[in-house]
Design an enzyme around this catalytic site. Structure first.
Site, PDB file in Angstrom:
ATOM      1  N   HIS A  95       2.303   9.369   0.903  1.00 35.10           N
ATOM      2  CA  HIS A  95       2.199   9.041  -0.521  1.00 35.10           C
ATOM      3  C   HIS A  95       2.871  10.155  -1.310  1.00 35.10           C
ATOM      4  O   HIS A  95       2.793  11.334  -0.935  1.00 35.10           O
ATOM      5  CB  HIS A  95       0.741   8.936  -0.974  1.00 35.10           C
ATOM      6  CG  HIS A  95      -0.038   7.883  -0.282  1.00 35.10           C
ATOM      7  ND1 HIS A  95       0.411   6.587  -0.146  1.00 35.10           N
ATOM      8  CD2 HIS A  95      -1.252   7.922   0.326  1.00 35.10           C
ATOM      9  CE1 HIS A  95      -0.492   5.880   0.505  1.00 35.10           C
ATOM     10  NE2 HIS A  95      -1.509   6.673   0.802  1.00 35.10           N
ATOM     11  N   GLY A 162      -3.448  -0.146   4.159  1.00 37.25           N
ATOM     12  CA  GLY A 162      -4.523   0.268   5.040  1.00 37.25           C
ATOM     13  C   GLY A 162      -5.829   0.216   4.264  1.00 37.25           C
ATOM     14  O   GLY A 162      -5.906   0.748   3.154  1.00 37.25           O
ATOM     15  N   PHE A 174      -2.959  -0.255  -0.968  1.00 38.35           N
ATOM     16  CA  PHE A 174      -1.523  -0.426  -0.716  1.00 38.35           C
ATOM     17  C   PHE A 174      -0.719   0.684  -1.382  1.00 38.35           C
ATOM     18  O   PHE A 174      -1.166   1.320  -2.343  1.00 38.35           O
ATOM     19  CB  PHE A 174      -1.041  -1.791  -1.228  1.00 38.35           C
ATOM     20  CG  PHE A 174      -1.159  -1.975  -2.717  1.00 38.35           C
ATOM     21  CD1 PHE A 174      -0.120  -1.603  -3.575  1.00 38.35           C
ATOM     22  CD2 PHE A 174      -2.305  -2.516  -3.281  1.00 38.35           C
ATOM     23  CE1 PHE A 174      -0.225  -1.773  -4.945  1.00 38.35           C
ATOM     24  CE2 PHE A 174      -2.426  -2.682  -4.656  1.00 38.35           C
ATOM     25  CZ  PHE A 174      -1.376  -2.315  -5.494  1.00 38.35           C
ATOM     26  N   ALA A 175       0.489   0.909  -0.859  1.00 39.94           N
ATOM     27  CA  ALA A 175       1.406   1.906  -1.417  1.00 39.94           C
ATOM     28  C   ALA A 175       2.793   1.286  -1.453  1.00 39.94           C
ATOM     29  O   ALA A 175       3.415   1.067  -0.409  1.00 39.94           O
ATOM     30  CB  ALA A 175       1.399   3.172  -0.573  1.00 39.94           C
ATOM     31  N   CYS A 191       3.439   4.616  10.114  1.00 34.16           N
ATOM     32  CA  CYS A 191       2.516   3.611  10.661  1.00 34.16           C
ATOM     33  C   CYS A 191       2.579   3.568  12.192  1.00 34.16           C
ATOM     34  O   CYS A 191       2.143   2.597  12.803  1.00 34.16           O
ATOM     35  CB  CYS A 191       2.786   2.232  10.074  1.00 34.16           C
ATOM     36  SG  CYS A 191       2.720   2.195   8.274  1.00 34.16           S
TER      37      CYS A 191
END
Length: 232
Positions: A95, A162, A174-175, A191
């Site tokens: 992130h 996730g 979510f991102a 991931c």
């Protein structure tokens, strides 16, 4: 069934303090549900959708493999990044600035009791939002999130997901890469999936910068429709 969702814009906020904030909201909702059942009352449980942008951070899900982080502590410091092992599903992700992170903290008993459906609707929200920008995105079989050019050598992920759920209450989320610095993904195996690239909306559209406020408005529009929600 309370389908009112409180939308909160947290701005730029440290990952750990945001995680703690999520945990507090999550616990309050779960405690209320336990109280309702114990006392046989039906006080409505609240729902939230948090928008936030984090400083550079890598997070590893509870089933993730630490070897997918390709930096040691000193290198993390050099990159100006932090690292946390957290309690969501999935493996490692990044992130950072230019990424829209959304944390729906919902009591799914207000909507539907199906985690699979919940994830698919979150993905659909992203797919519809990207379609508003003329991009065709899709799901990749067996891989949570939203991708472009699935099934080709050019497959690339634009949105990671996730979540955690307990007693039908959700957290994490979510991102979506909007104006993200994709170089930070080179420091992980995103991931845990080797050989697939990561992309960002501005890269796909060939623009220097995308209005993130406009993207959030589109996300909220589609979330409201898909979840039949109301906002406050």
């Amino acid at each position: 069934m309370n389908k009112v969702v409180e939308v909160q814009e947290l701005g730029i906020k440290d990952y750990k303090s945001t995680w703690d904030y999520q945990e507090d909201i999550f616990k309050n909702i779960v405690d209320l549900k336990i109280k309702n059942r114990r006392e046989e009352v039906e006080l409505p449980t609240p729902n939230y959708l948090l928008f936030v942008e984090h400083p550079h951070v890598y997070t590893l899900g509870k089933s993730g493999d630490l070897s997918n982080l390709l930096l040691n502590k000193e290198q993390l410091t050099e990159k100006g990044a932090t690292f946390y092992k957290i309690n969501r599903g999935g493996d490692i992700t990044y992130h950072g600035p230019g990424q829209i992170v959304g944390y729906p903290i919902l009591d799914l008993e207000n909507f539907f009791t199906d985690i699979h459906k919940y994830l698919r609707l979150l993905e659909e929200m992203i797919i519809l939002t990207l379609a508003d920008y003329g991009l065709q995105s899709e799901r990749s079989p067996g891989e949570t999130g939203v991708w472009l050019d699935v099934g080709t050598p050019f497959a690339r992920k634009i949105c990671a997901m996730g979540v955690r759920a307990s007693r039908w209450v959700t957290m994490h989320g979510f991102a979506l890469n909007v104006n993200a610095d994709l170089g930070y993904f080179d420091n992980i195996i995103p991931c845990g999936i080797r050989g697939k690239a990561v992309t960002s909306l501005n890269v796909e559209l060939g623009k220097k910068h995308i209005d993130e406020t406009e993207v959030k408005e589109k996300l909220l529009k589609h979330f409201k429709t898909l979840f039949e929600a109301e906002y406050k």
